[in-house]
Design a protein around this motif. Structure first.
Motif, PDB file in Angstrom:
ATOM      1  N   VAL A  24       0.870  -1.176   0.000  1.00  0.00           N
ATOM      2  CA  VAL A  24       0.000   0.000   0.000  1.00  0.00           C
ATOM      3  C   VAL A  24       0.907   1.226   0.000  1.00  0.00           C
ATOM      4  CG1 VAL A  24      -1.766   1.279   1.278  1.00  0.00           C
ATOM      5  CG2 VAL A  24      -1.866  -1.213   1.180  1.00  0.00           C
ATOM      6  N   ASN A  25       0.708   2.089  -0.973  1.00  0.00           N
ATOM      7  CA  ASN A  25       1.583   3.253  -1.155  1.00  0.00           C
ATOM      8  C   ASN A  25       3.060   2.849  -1.147  1.00  0.00           C
ATOM      9  OD1 ASN A  25      -0.334   5.290  -1.492  1.00  0.00           O
ATOM     10  ND2 ASN A  25      -0.694   5.399   0.710  1.00  0.00           N
ATOM     11  N   GLY A  26       3.361   1.757  -1.803  1.00  0.00           N
ATOM     12  CA  GLY A  26       4.750   1.325  -1.955  1.00  0.00           C
ATOM     13  C   GLY A  26       5.336   0.624  -0.749  1.00  0.00           C
ATOM     14  N   GLN A  27       4.577   0.512   0.335  1.00  0.00           N
ATOM     15  CA  GLN A  27       5.092  -0.164   1.533  1.00  0.00           C
ATOM     16  C   GLN A  27       4.354  -1.475   1.733  1.00  0.00           C
ATOM     17  OE1 GLN A  27       4.614   3.100   4.504  1.00  0.00           O
ATOM     18  NE2 GLN A  27       6.737   2.537   4.962  1.00  0.00           N
ATOM     19  N   HIS A  28       5.104  -2.460   2.225  1.00  0.00           N
ATOM     20  CA  HIS A  28       4.455  -3.731   2.506  1.00  0.00           C
ATOM     21  C   HIS A  28       3.317  -3.487   3.494  1.00  0.00           C
ATOM     22  CE1 HIS A  28       3.934  -7.972   3.502  1.00  0.00           C
ATOM     23  NE2 HIS A  28       4.458  -8.172   2.302  1.00  0.00           N
TER      24      HIS A  28
END
Ligand SMILES: Nc1ncnc2c1ncn2[C@@H]1O[C@H](COP(=O)(O)OP(=O)(O)OP(=O)(O)O)[C@@H](O)[C@H]1O
Length: 258
Positions: free
Chosen positions: A69-73
């Motif tokens: 989500v938004n580039g974060q796990h």
């Protein structure tokens, strides 16, 4: 739309296990939602659509694959998501404004700015005059609008909506579709929307993702290239009908779809 994804699923699988049985519901699901995009998920009943939303919301963990989500796990993500369910689930003893403000109360203090924003949302959804009234004084469609305001009040990046209009009559549902399109375009949220209704999915979406098979997989990801804002008249155009037909055929169970 060429935006960086706010949600990315890579080869997500889900197997529910109990003492008596294992049930693999999803397998190898890869999909993404771009910032500000409206993406619908359609598919046959029991195909794993709600399971997919629950995984993305972090309520359950997939047994295979990864979610960002938004580039974060997902496990490390601080991203803000809110969820709208089929039933509005409002607290009957609180007035509508207090229901909208509930997520802010859970986070701590409710400020005047938050209260003003909640009123703005109620106004945007045509409910300003009902702020001090209680949910039981509203119609089903109005209650669902309160639930949508509640989901928006925390300025979430992402809204996950699980058949939010499934319990409404056809006319109310049509007007809620128009309402949601307006809210989406005014607030710029990214929305992932589960529905049984193919016309609803085509009407609202930038893309329609079809989940099919057993276990459920992404069998198609269709860009809906219709002009916006969409009006009721768009539903009767040949282009709209073609999308409906294409998606019905992909689901392969046309008659079971609303
Ligand atoms: N907590 C759970 N434990 C075990 N099995 C579950 C659980 N939740 C869902 N399932 C099973 O997973 C499958 C998919 O369910 P899910 O609710 O994700 O499908 P769906 O596509 O949203 O269905 P519908 O369109 O009917 O709402 C079903 O067979 C269901 O029985």
């Amino acid at each position: 739309m060429t935006t960086s994804p706010v949600i990315e699923l890579d080869a997500v699988g889900m197997t529910y296990r109990s003492r008596k049985e294992t049930n693999t519901v999803l397998d190898g699901c890869t999909l993404s939602v771009g910032r500000g995009e409206f993406v619908s998920i359609v598919g046959h009943s029991g195909g794993g659509k709600t399971t997919l939303l629950r995984i993305i919301s972090g309520l359950i963990h997939p047994t295979e694959g990864s979610v960002w989500v938004n580039g974060q796990h997902l496990d490390q993500s601080l991203s803000d998501m809110s969820m709208v369910f089929q039933k509005p689930v409002l607290l009957p003893w609180r007035n509508n404004l207090q229901n909208v403000l509930l997520p802010m109360e859970f986070r701590g203090r409710v400020t005047d700015t938050m209260r003003a924003y909640a009123m703005e949302l109620l106004e945007m959804t045509g409910l300003k005059d009902t702020a001090r009234r209680h949910p039981y004084e509203l119609s089903g469609g109005m209650q669902q609008r309160v639930a949508i305001c509640r989901a928006l009040v925390s300025h979430p990046d992402i809204m996950l909506m699980d058949e939010p209009f499934g319990a409404l009559d056809a006319m109310t549902r049509d007007s809620m579709n128009l309402e949601l399109q307006r809210i989406w375009s005014e607030t710029g949220r990214s929305i992932l929307f589960v529905t049984h209704s193919i016309p609803e999915a085509v009407f609202l979406s930038d893309r329609v993702v079809v989940i099919g098979g057993k276990p459920g997989r992404v069998v198609a990801d269709i860009a809906v290239d219709l002009p916006r804002p969409r009006t009721k008249a768009h539903r009767y155009t040949p282009e709209f009908y073609e999308y409906e037909q294409q998606i019905s055929e992909l689901i392969g169970a046309k008659e079971s779809i609303a």
